[in-house]
Write an enzyme that holds these catalytic residues in place. Structure first.
Site, PDB file in Angstrom:
ATOM      1  N   LYS A 267      -4.174   2.781  -2.412  1.00 20.39           N
ATOM      2  CA  LYS A 267      -5.360   3.685  -2.642  1.00 20.39           C
ATOM      3  C   LYS A 267      -4.993   4.797  -1.860  1.00 20.39           C
ATOM      4  O   LYS A 267      -4.854   4.833  -0.542  1.00 20.39           O
ATOM      5  CB  LYS A 267      -6.467   2.716  -2.012  1.00 20.39           C
TER       6      LYS A 267
ATOM      7  N   MET B  48      -7.289   8.848   8.755  1.00 20.04           N
ATOM      8  CA  MET B  48      -7.701   9.358   7.348  1.00 20.04           C
ATOM      9  C   MET B  48      -8.778  10.524   7.446  1.00 20.04           C
ATOM     10  O   MET B  48      -9.503  10.869   6.730  1.00 20.04           O
ATOM     11  CB  MET B  48      -8.353   8.195   6.513  1.00 20.04           C
TER      12      MET B  48
ATOM     13  N   ASP C 244       0.898  -1.150   0.047  1.00 17.83           N
ATOM     14  CA  ASP C 244      -0.227  -0.040  -0.001  1.00 17.83           C
ATOM     15  C   ASP C 244       0.997   1.348  -0.067  1.00 17.83           C
ATOM     16  O   ASP C 244       2.201   1.273   0.217  1.00 17.83           O
ATOM     17  CB  ASP C 244      -1.031   0.094   1.255  1.00 17.83           C
TER      18      ASP C 244
END
Length: 304
Positions: A104, A219, A82
């Protein structure tokens, strides 16, 4: 290759790898039966099912990898990683092992989750030994269940190796405790969702617990203004401490501490770009004077 590693753990890893190498040599000798190396390799691949290890890379510093995670990175056929996996961790992977980015990230090129699941299944069916490397811990906001469901459906064996999650790593490297007997008896880990009102957090519940609980938001950096707005709308004191931790556990770590009424302004002045973790609660004022110099001490380089 050479890598910085704790002298206490390095001999354990070296010993494990030596034993593994000897076992492989014995297997090759006993199973050759006059076959050439290429024929043996082809036969082994066709008969052996693939395997997938979903591995936590931790929050940044490569020395925070578990010994098991490090060993698997040395013996994989391919590593799918990732965008949150730090370069220091990728540097631990031998050059001959294939590395594929499948990250992502909001606003940037991303690999769809369905495509990642499909790739894992294809590699497993091809008999590959796969490491799926995820930032932090696979059990915390890593969409691991979607990948394991695909592997289960394809009858591909898999295992999960834990890693240090960002909240724990950031706490250690900033000195901000996650709990404290005097101000926080619990900790809440969450992500910030605002696109769909039905998926938004229970802000009223968070507000009721704010005086005695720590809230860590993953996030949430791009949504910091909305986060603070929701907290104030639901009655959280405007002076509630907040810390924004950018690049936790990395050399570029930066910490901005303020309150929910002025944290957005302070972050803007600091030119933060993320990734960052948001910590809300009185624990921010209980910050300990951690020595980053001690944490970043370079150990003797040992060839693994």
């Amino acid at each position: 290759m050479s890598v910085l590693f704790n002298p206490v753990t390095a001999p354990l890893i070296q010993g494990a790898l030596r034993i593994q190498s000897r076992l492989r040599n014995i297997t090759r000798r006993d199973g050759a039966s006059g076959l050439g190396n290429n024929a043996l390799s082809a036969r082994g691949r066709s008969e052996k099912a693939g395997e997938v290890f979903i591995v936590g890379a931790g929050p940044g510093d490569a020395e925070l990898l578990t010994v098991k995670a490090y060993r698997l990175l040395q013996t994989a056929d391919i590593v799918l990683f990732d965008w949150l996996v730090d370069q220091s961790v990728l540097d631990c992977i031998p050059r001959h092992i294939e590395k594929v980015f499948v990250g992502k990230r909001c606003g940037k090129h991303s690999v769809p989750q369905q495509e990642i699941c499909q790739r894992l299944v294809e590699l497993g069916l091809a008999g590959k030994r796969v490491v799926r490397l995820k930032g932090g811990d696979p059990a915390v906001f890593a969409r691991t269940c979607e990948e394991t469901a695909a592997l289960t459906e394809a009858n591909i064996p898999f295992a999960i190796v834990p890693g240090i999650t960002a909240a724990s790593g950031a706490s250690a490297y900033t000195g901000i405790p996650l709990t404290d007997r005097s101000v926080a008896q619990s900790v809440r880990l969450m992500t910030a969702q605002f696109q769909n009102p039905e998926k938004e957090a229970d802000w009223a519940s968070i507000a009721r617990s704010a005086e005695r609980e720590t809230t860590v938001i993953y996030m949430g950096f791009k949504r910091l203004a909305l986060l603070c707005q929701r907290l104030k709308e639901n009655g959280v004191d405007a002076n509630m401490p907040v810390a924004v931790i950018e690049n936790a556990c990395c050399n570029q770590q930066q910490v901005i501490a303020a309150t929910i009424s002025d944290i957005v302004q302070h972050v803007a002045q600091a030119n933060m770009t993320g990734p960052a973790l948001v910590v809300i609660g009185h624990v921010v004022n209980a910050r300990q004077s951690v020595s980053l110099e001690l944490l970043n001490q370079s150990y003797e380089k040992l060839a693994i």
